[in-house]
Design a protein around this motif. Structure first.
Motif, PDB file in Angstrom:
ATOM      1  N   PHE A 104       0.836  -1.209   0.000  1.00  0.00           N
ATOM      2  CA  PHE A 104       0.000   0.000   0.000  1.00  0.00           C
ATOM      3  C   PHE A 104       0.870   1.258   0.000  1.00  0.00           C
ATOM      4  N   SER A 105       2.102   1.146   0.493  1.00  0.00           N
ATOM      5  CA  SER A 105       2.982   2.302   0.665  1.00  0.00           C
ATOM      6  C   SER A 105       3.896   2.507  -0.539  1.00  0.00           C
ATOM      7  N   GLU A 106       3.787   3.670  -1.159  1.00  0.00           N
ATOM      8  CA  GLU A 106       4.682   4.008  -2.265  1.00  0.00           C
ATOM      9  C   GLU A 106       6.122   4.119  -1.769  1.00  0.00           C
ATOM     10  N   LYS A 107       6.312   4.672  -0.566  1.00  0.00           N
ATOM     11  CA  LYS A 107       7.667   4.787   0.005  1.00  0.00           C
ATOM     12  C   LYS A 107       8.278   3.397   0.193  1.00  0.00           C
ATOM     13  N   PHE A 108       7.471   2.440   0.612  1.00  0.00           N
ATOM     14  CA  PHE A 108       7.958   1.066   0.772  1.00  0.00           C
ATOM     15  C   PHE A 108       8.369   0.506  -0.587  1.00  0.00           C
ATOM     16  N   ARG A 109       7.505   0.635  -1.589  1.00  0.00           N
ATOM     17  CA  ARG A 109       7.825   0.121  -2.930  1.00  0.00           C
ATOM     18  C   ARG A 109       9.126   0.744  -3.449  1.00  0.00           C
ATOM     19  N   ASN A 110       9.289   2.046  -3.243  1.00  0.00           N
ATOM     20  CA  ASN A 110      10.508   2.729  -3.691  1.00  0.00           C
ATOM     21  C   ASN A 110      11.745   2.221  -2.951  1.00  0.00           C
ATOM     22  N   ALA A 111      11.613   1.994  -1.649  1.00  0.00           N
ATOM     23  CA  ALA A 111      12.740   1.484  -0.845  1.00  0.00           C
ATOM     24  C   ALA A 111      13.116   0.070  -1.286  1.00  0.00           C
ATOM     25  N   VAL A 112      12.124  -0.767  -1.559  1.00  0.00           N
ATOM     26  CA  VAL A 112      12.382  -2.130  -2.030  1.00  0.00           C
ATOM     27  C   VAL A 112      13.124  -2.084  -3.367  1.00  0.00           C
ATOM     28  N   SER A 113      12.651  -1.246  -4.281  1.00  0.00           N
ATOM     29  CA  SER A 113      13.307  -1.126  -5.592  1.00  0.00           C
ATOM     30  C   SER A 113      14.748  -0.658  -5.433  1.00  0.00           C
ATOM     31  N   ALA A 114      14.965   0.334  -4.565  1.00  0.00           N
ATOM     32  CA  ALA A 114      16.325   0.844  -4.331  1.00  0.00           C
ATOM     33  C   ALA A 114      17.223  -0.258  -3.772  1.00  0.00           C
ATOM     34  N   ALA A 115      16.693  -1.056  -2.842  1.00  0.00           N
ATOM     35  CA  ALA A 115      17.471  -2.153  -2.248  1.00  0.00           C
ATOM     36  C   ALA A 115      17.831  -3.194  -3.313  1.00  0.00           C
ATOM     37  N   LEU A 116      16.853  -3.583  -4.109  1.00  0.00           N
ATOM     38  CA  LEU A 116      17.093  -4.599  -5.132  1.00  0.00           C
ATOM     39  C   LEU A 116      18.082  -4.115  -6.191  1.00  0.00           C
ATOM     40  N   ASP A 117      18.048  -2.814  -6.496  1.00  0.00           N
ATOM     41  CA  ASP A 117      18.931  -2.231  -7.518  1.00  0.00           C
ATOM     42  C   ASP A 117      20.324  -1.916  -6.984  1.00  0.00           C
ATOM     43  N   SER A 118      20.498  -1.949  -5.672  1.00  0.00           N
ATOM     44  CA  SER A 118      21.770  -1.557  -5.046  1.00  0.00           C
ATOM     45  C   SER A 118      22.806  -2.674  -5.163  1.00  0.00           C
ATOM     46  N   GLN A 119      23.991  -2.407  -4.617  1.00  0.00           N
ATOM     47  CA  GLN A 119      25.050  -3.428  -4.538  1.00  0.00           C
ATOM     48  C   GLN A 119      24.825  -4.359  -3.344  1.00  0.00           C
ATOM     49  N   ASN A 120      23.948  -3.957  -2.409  1.00  0.00           N
ATOM     50  CA  ASN A 120      23.705  -4.740  -1.191  1.00  0.00           C
ATOM     51  C   ASN A 120      23.000  -6.050  -1.525  1.00  0.00           C
ATOM     52  N   LYS A 121      23.343  -7.083  -0.752  1.00  0.00           N
ATOM     53  CA  LYS A 121      22.575  -8.325  -0.859  1.00  0.00           C
ATOM     54  C   LYS A 121      21.249  -8.116  -0.149  1.00  0.00           C
ATOM     55  N   VAL A 122      20.196  -8.725  -0.692  1.00  0.00           N
ATOM     56  CA  VAL A 122      18.860  -8.620  -0.117  1.00  0.00           C
ATOM     57  C   VAL A 122      18.362 -10.030   0.179  1.00  0.00           C
ATOM     58  N   LEU A 123      17.840 -10.198   1.384  1.00  0.00           N
ATOM     59  CA  LEU A 123      17.205 -11.448   1.794  1.00  0.00           C
ATOM     60  C   LEU A 123      15.791 -11.074   2.207  1.00  0.00           C
ATOM     61  N   ALA A 124      14.818 -11.510   1.420  1.00  0.00           N
ATOM     62  CA  ALA A 124      13.448 -11.038   1.638  1.00  0.00           C
ATOM     63  C   ALA A 124      12.445 -12.171   1.480  1.00  0.00           C
ATOM     64  N   THR A 125      11.257 -11.925   2.009  1.00  0.00           N
ATOM     65  CA  THR A 125      10.129 -12.807   1.731  1.00  0.00           C
ATOM     66  C   THR A 125       9.183 -12.031   0.831  1.00  0.00           C
ATOM     67  N   ILE A 126       8.518 -12.753  -0.040  1.00  0.00           N
ATOM     68  CA  ILE A 126       7.608 -12.107  -0.996  1.00  0.00           C
ATOM     69  C   ILE A 126       6.321 -12.911  -1.094  1.00  0.00           C
ATOM     70  N   MET A 127       5.234 -12.201  -1.278  1.00  0.00           N
ATOM     71  CA  MET A 127       3.922 -12.835  -1.335  1.00  0.00           C
ATOM     72  C   MET A 127       3.855 -13.881  -2.449  1.00  0.00           C
TER      73      MET A 127
END
Length: 174
Positions: free
Chosen positions: A110-133
């Protein structure tokens, strides 16, 4: 291809959050981000709280929250999600940590800020460990199609094998 974004999906209660916690602990990862945990009273689920890896917490959704954002019987507190969850993602990005996002789901999207943060994380050099629906959703489906993502469908039967595979990915360079 180098995989840096690892996603877990599966039915509710299959152990996704538990598995992420075990991987972080067993590998001693320098991680930030957040988990979602059930709020239960007298054996009944009343909502969910968001808890960061540095132990800030707040209510994500609850049966008693009046909100225009609803999933089933739960009202979603977008402000807590953004002040606690989104901030933890952005802080982890800045500090070059492994980013934990539990979860990329209906309530959070529901949160645009959340969606933007997720996209930034996925596009970054950082490793991401996440759960997804598991269910179809345009934003989540786009993430699942990314070339730099590996998705694990978790079940109680394959949990041990999946954990070892994910640990092996984290132990690879870079």
């Amino acid at each position: 291809m180098y995989i840096k974004n690892i996603l877990l999906t599966g039915k509710p209660g299959c152990g996704k959050t538990t598995l992420i916690k075990q991987i972080i602990e067993e590998l001693g990862l320098d991680a930030g981000g957040f988990y979602t945990l059930e709020i239960r009273r007298r054996g009944r689920r009343e909502g969910f709280k968001i808890v960061t890896l540095d132990e800030k917490e707040g209510i994500l959704a609850h049966v008693n929250i009046r909100s225009p954002y609803r999933v089933s019987k739960y009202g979603v507190d977008i402000e807590n999600l953004e002040e606690i969850g989104v901030k933890s993602i952005l802080d982890s990005l800045e500090k070059n940590k492994v980013i934990v996002i539990d979860e990329i789901g209906k309530m959070e999207l529901f949160s645009e800020k959340f969606r933007n943060a997720v996209s930034a994380a996925l596009d970054s050099q950082n490793k991401v460990l996440a759960t997804i629906m598991l269910a179809a959703n345009p934003f989540a489906d786009e993430i699942k199609r990314r070339q730099d993502v590996k998705i694990f469908y978790l079940t109680p039967e394959n949990r041990k094998r999946v954990k070892e595979e994910i640990k092996a990915i984290f132990q690879q360079s870079p």
